[in-house]
Design a protein around this motif. Structure first.
Motif, PDB file in Angstrom:
ATOM      1  N   VAL A   4      -9.464  -6.673  86.594  1.00 55.70           N
ATOM      2  CA  VAL A   4     -10.468  -6.448  87.634  1.00 55.70           C
ATOM      3  C   VAL A   4     -10.155  -7.353  88.820  1.00 55.70           C
ATOM      4  O   VAL A   4      -9.945  -8.559  88.646  1.00 55.70           O
ATOM      5  CB  VAL A   4     -11.893  -6.725  87.112  1.00 55.70           C
ATOM      6  CG1 VAL A   4     -12.913  -6.558  88.233  1.00 55.70           C
ATOM      7  CG2 VAL A   4     -12.223  -5.797  85.943  1.00 55.70           C
ATOM      8  N   THR A   5     -10.132  -6.766  90.002  1.00 55.06           N
ATOM      9  CA  THR A   5      -9.862  -7.520  91.225  1.00 55.06           C
ATOM     10  C   THR A   5     -11.037  -7.371  92.175  1.00 55.06           C
ATOM     11  O   THR A   5     -11.489  -6.255  92.443  1.00 55.06           O
ATOM     12  CB  THR A   5      -8.578  -7.032  91.913  1.00 55.06           C
ATOM     13  OG1 THR A   5      -7.492  -7.073  90.984  1.00 55.06           O
ATOM     14  CG2 THR A   5      -8.234  -7.909  93.108  1.00 55.06           C
ATOM     15  N   LEU A  27     -18.090 -10.679  82.935  1.00 58.09           N
ATOM     16  CA  LEU A  27     -17.170  -9.651  82.451  1.00 58.09           C
ATOM     17  C   LEU A  27     -16.267 -10.202  81.353  1.00 58.09           C
ATOM     18  O   LEU A  27     -16.043  -9.554  80.325  1.00 58.09           O
ATOM     19  CB  LEU A  27     -16.305  -9.122  83.602  1.00 58.09           C
ATOM     20  CG  LEU A  27     -16.940  -8.149  84.595  1.00 58.09           C
ATOM     21  CD1 LEU A  27     -15.908  -7.725  85.622  1.00 58.09           C
ATOM     22  CD2 LEU A  27     -17.510  -6.931  83.883  1.00 58.09           C
ATOM     23  N   GLN A  28     -15.735 -11.387  81.585  1.00 56.82           N
ATOM     24  CA  GLN A  28     -14.825 -11.978  80.610  1.00 56.82           C
ATOM     25  C   GLN A  28     -15.535 -12.344  79.309  1.00 56.82           C
ATOM     26  O   GLN A  28     -14.899 -12.398  78.255  1.00 56.82           O
ATOM     27  CB  GLN A  28     -14.136 -13.192  81.220  1.00 56.82           C
ATOM     28  CG  GLN A  28     -13.154 -12.810  82.328  1.00 56.82           C
ATOM     29  CD  GLN A  28     -12.471 -13.991  82.961  1.00 56.82           C
ATOM     30  OE1 GLN A  28     -13.105 -15.014  83.241  1.00 56.82           O
ATOM     31  NE2 GLN A  28     -11.176 -13.881  83.208  1.00 56.82           N
ATOM     32  N   SER A  29     -16.838 -12.572  79.380  1.00 53.06           N
ATOM     33  CA  SER A  29     -17.593 -12.860  78.156  1.00 53.06           C
ATOM     34  C   SER A  29     -17.860 -11.591  77.358  1.00 53.06           C
ATOM     35  O   SER A  29     -18.165 -11.652  76.163  1.00 53.06           O
ATOM     36  CB  SER A  29     -18.932 -13.530  78.507  1.00 53.06           C
ATOM     37  OG  SER A  29     -19.827 -12.606  79.108  1.00 53.06           O
ATOM     38  N   VAL A  33     -10.810  -9.223  79.620  1.00 52.47           N
ATOM     39  CA  VAL A  33     -10.707  -8.853  81.026  1.00 52.47           C
ATOM     40  C   VAL A  33      -9.985  -9.952  81.801  1.00 52.47           C
ATOM     41  O   VAL A  33     -10.350 -11.121  81.718  1.00 52.47           O
ATOM     42  CB  VAL A  33     -12.101  -8.615  81.658  1.00 52.47           C
ATOM     43  CG1 VAL A  33     -11.957  -8.215  83.125  1.00 52.47           C
ATOM     44  CG2 VAL A  33     -12.868  -7.549  80.884  1.00 52.47           C
ATOM     45  N   GLU A  34      -8.963  -9.543  82.561  1.00 50.14           N
ATOM     46  CA  GLU A  34      -8.256 -10.460  83.454  1.00 50.14           C
ATOM     47  C   GLU A  34      -8.823 -10.288  84.858  1.00 50.14           C
ATOM     48  O   GLU A  34      -8.927  -9.161  85.344  1.00 50.14           O
ATOM     49  CB  GLU A  34      -6.762 -10.163  83.452  1.00 50.14           C
ATOM     50  CG  GLU A  34      -5.944 -11.063  84.366  1.00 50.14           C
ATOM     51  CD  GLU A  34      -4.478 -10.680  84.384  1.00 50.14           C
ATOM     52  OE1 GLU A  34      -3.730 -11.259  85.206  1.00 50.14           O
ATOM     53  OE2 GLU A  34      -4.077  -9.796  83.608  1.00 50.14           O
ATOM     54  N   CYS A  35      -9.208 -11.374  85.497  1.00 47.98           N
ATOM     55  CA  CYS A  35      -9.894 -11.298  86.778  1.00 47.98           C
ATOM     56  C   CYS A  35      -9.133 -12.011  87.892  1.00 47.98           C
ATOM     57  O   CYS A  35      -8.494 -13.044  87.660  1.00 47.98           O
ATOM     58  CB  CYS A  35     -11.293 -11.912  86.672  1.00 47.98           C
ATOM     59  SG  CYS A  35     -12.391 -11.057  85.517  1.00 47.98           S
ATOM     60  N   ARG A 176     -23.306  -3.147  83.186  1.00 50.21           N
ATOM     61  CA  ARG A 176     -23.159  -1.746  83.610  1.00 50.21           C
ATOM     62  C   ARG A 176     -21.718  -1.459  84.013  1.00 50.21           C
ATOM     63  O   ARG A 176     -21.145  -0.411  83.676  1.00 50.21           O
ATOM     64  CB  ARG A 176     -24.099  -1.446  84.774  1.00 50.21           C
ATOM     65  CG  ARG A 176     -25.566  -1.401  84.397  1.00 50.21           C
ATOM     66  CD  ARG A 176     -26.443  -0.916  85.527  1.00 50.21           C
ATOM     67  NE  ARG A 176     -26.629  -1.914  86.579  1.00 50.21           N
ATOM     68  CZ  ARG A 176     -26.101  -1.855  87.775  1.00 50.21           C
ATOM     69  NH1 ARG A 176     -25.330  -0.828  88.109  1.00 50.21           N
ATOM     70  NH2 ARG A 176     -26.326  -2.797  88.672  1.00 50.21           N
ATOM     71  N   PHE A 177     -21.123  -2.394  84.725  1.00 53.87           N
ATOM     72  CA  PHE A 177     -19.747  -2.236  85.179  1.00 53.87           C
ATOM     73  C   PHE A 177     -18.791  -2.204  83.981  1.00 53.87           C
ATOM     74  O   PHE A 177     -17.892  -1.348  83.906  1.00 53.87           O
ATOM     75  CB  PHE A 177     -19.388  -3.381  86.125  1.00 53.87           C
ATOM     76  CG  PHE A 177     -18.016  -3.284  86.721  1.00 53.87           C
ATOM     77  CD1 PHE A 177     -17.791  -2.535  87.874  1.00 53.87           C
ATOM     78  CD2 PHE A 177     -16.938  -3.940  86.147  1.00 53.87           C
ATOM     79  CE1 PHE A 177     -16.530  -2.444  88.436  1.00 53.87           C
ATOM     80  CE2 PHE A 177     -15.671  -3.861  86.701  1.00 53.87           C
ATOM     81  CZ  PHE A 177     -15.463  -3.111  87.842  1.00 53.87           C
ATOM     82  N   TYR A 178     -18.973  -3.102  83.065  1.00 57.21           N
ATOM     83  CA  TYR A 178     -18.086  -3.183  81.897  1.00 57.21           C
ATOM     84  C   TYR A 178     -18.183  -1.913  81.052  1.00 57.21           C
ATOM     85  O   TYR A 178     -17.158  -1.416  80.538  1.00 57.21           O
ATOM     86  CB  TYR A 178     -18.439  -4.405  81.051  1.00 57.21           C
ATOM     87  CG  TYR A 178     -17.519  -4.594  79.871  1.00 57.21           C
ATOM     88  CD1 TYR A 178     -16.246  -5.131  80.035  1.00 57.21           C
ATOM     89  CD2 TYR A 178     -17.916  -4.224  78.585  1.00 57.21           C
ATOM     90  CE1 TYR A 178     -15.390  -5.294  78.947  1.00 57.21           C
ATOM     91  CE2 TYR A 178     -17.078  -4.382  77.500  1.00 57.21           C
ATOM     92  CZ  TYR A 178     -15.810  -4.922  77.688  1.00 57.21           C
ATOM     93  OH  TYR A 178     -14.973  -5.069  76.618  1.00 57.21           O
ATOM     94  N   LYS A 179     -19.367  -1.377  80.904  1.00 61.52           N
ATOM     95  CA  LYS A 179     -19.563  -0.158  80.126  1.00 61.52           C
ATOM     96  C   LYS A 179     -18.741   0.986  80.700  1.00 61.52           C
ATOM     97  O   LYS A 179     -18.134   1.772  79.962  1.00 61.52           O
ATOM     98  CB  LYS A 179     -21.047   0.199  80.096  1.00 61.52           C
ATOM     99  CG  LYS A 179     -21.386   1.395  79.217  1.00 61.52           C
ATOM    100  CD  LYS A 179     -22.879   1.650  79.195  1.00 61.52           C
ATOM    101  CE  LYS A 179     -23.225   2.850  78.321  1.00 61.52           C
ATOM    102  NZ  LYS A 179     -24.690   3.116  78.303  1.00 61.52           N
ATOM    103  N   ARG A 180     -18.703   1.108  82.032  1.00 59.96           N
ATOM    104  CA  ARG A 180     -17.897   2.152  82.676  1.00 59.96           C
ATOM    105  C   ARG A 180     -16.413   1.804  82.613  1.00 59.96           C
ATOM    106  O   ARG A 180     -15.556   2.682  82.448  1.00 59.96           O
ATOM    107  CB  ARG A 180     -18.351   2.305  84.127  1.00 59.96           C
ATOM    108  CG  ARG A 180     -17.575   3.306  84.978  1.00 59.96           C
ATOM    109  CD  ARG A 180     -17.750   4.727  84.523  1.00 59.96           C
ATOM    110  NE  ARG A 180     -16.584   5.205  83.791  1.00 59.96           N
ATOM    111  CZ  ARG A 180     -16.428   6.431  83.339  1.00 59.96           C
ATOM    112  NH1 ARG A 180     -17.386   7.322  83.518  1.00 59.96           N
ATOM    113  NH2 ARG A 180     -15.347   6.788  82.685  1.00 59.96           N
TER     114      ARG A 180
END
Length: 261
Positions: A4-5, A27-29, A33-35, A176-180
């Protein structure tokens, strides 16, 4: 692993940056996910001159030699993208708007299908929700699967109650973002999205030719014959409505050609 950027339209590492940082931490939790957080102010972005060469001939003909393609490569290499901006005079910041203008040709030739998008806007008093809607609309036009963004009010000095409210909003947003983000499917288009695709492609097919970059892009992708931008199973109703959209746009194109000069 998902990548994710976030592209941040603020030179200050304060409210907008901190909100993005918390969003990424959440997100990382939630998963692997690499941010990366990209400050647009660290890159060279020229102001669009409106020459339309990117539309008509191709983006490689743009007279501006800046970091646009570097940033686009970061977007292409990502599974998820975030646009974040403070509310400046009831709009995105200047550097964010310049960035969006540099992406305008992708609105004609979308390419971020299968990738997840959202927005984060920080504000002092009001107007931020309209900016969220604007950024989310841009995400859809660019081809992303768009998750509704968040507007965060960050008055100074902030109380502990206000900080807690922001933290909770960011946590909900990240879920919500992670779910998608972790979904592998390409969503079936809404009727509105289907209409946009079918009428745009029919107009290009009938009114443009190989001298136009948009025409060549759609032709090379096979979009003049497809049901949608990407393989998707349309129901009987949407197939019929899609054909209707093609017919309506074809009729408009014929009428325009028939008008006297």
């Amino acid at each position: 692993m998902k990548r994710v950027t976030a592209f941040v339209g603020s030179a200050r590492k304060k409210h907008t940056y901190n909100a993005v940082r918390k969003f990424m931490d959440h997100l990382q939790s939630l998963g692997d996910v690499e941010c990366e957080i990209v400050a647009l102010s660290d890159y060279q972005l020229g102001t669009c001159r409106g020459c339309k060469l990117c539309f008509e001939k191709g983006e490689e003909f743009c007279p501006l030699k800046d970091d646009r393609d570097v940033l686009i490569k970061k977007m292409m290499a990502s599974d998820g993208v975030v646009f974040a901006s403070p509310n400046y005079a009831f709009q995105v910041s200047a550097i964010m708007k310049i960035f969006l203008d540099r992406l305008a040709f992708i609105c004609h030739r979308p390419r971020f299908f299968g990738k997840t998008f959202t927005s984060i806007v920080t504000q002092g008093i009001c107007g931020g929700n309209k900016i969220v809607r604007y950024l989310d609309w841009v995400g859809k036009v660019l081809g992303f699967n768009t998750v509704k963004g968040s507007c965060l009010t960050a008055l100074e000095p902030m109380t502990e109650t206000e900080k807690l409210k922001i933290d909770r909003a960011i946590a909900r947003h990240s879920k919500r973002f992670y779910k998608r983000l972790i979904k592998l499917d390409y969503p079936v288009p809404t009727l509105f999205k289907l209409m946009g695709f079918r009428m745009a492609r029919t107009s290009m097919r009938l009114e443009l030719d190989d001298t136009n970059c948009d025409y060549r892009y759609y032709k090379d992708k096979g979009w003049f014959e497809s049901d949608y931008y990407y393989p998707v199973r349309l129901g009987v109703l949407k197939k019929a409505v899609g054909n209707l959209f093609d017919w309506v746009q074809a009729r408009k194109a014929r009428n325009r050609k028939a008008l006297p000069l």
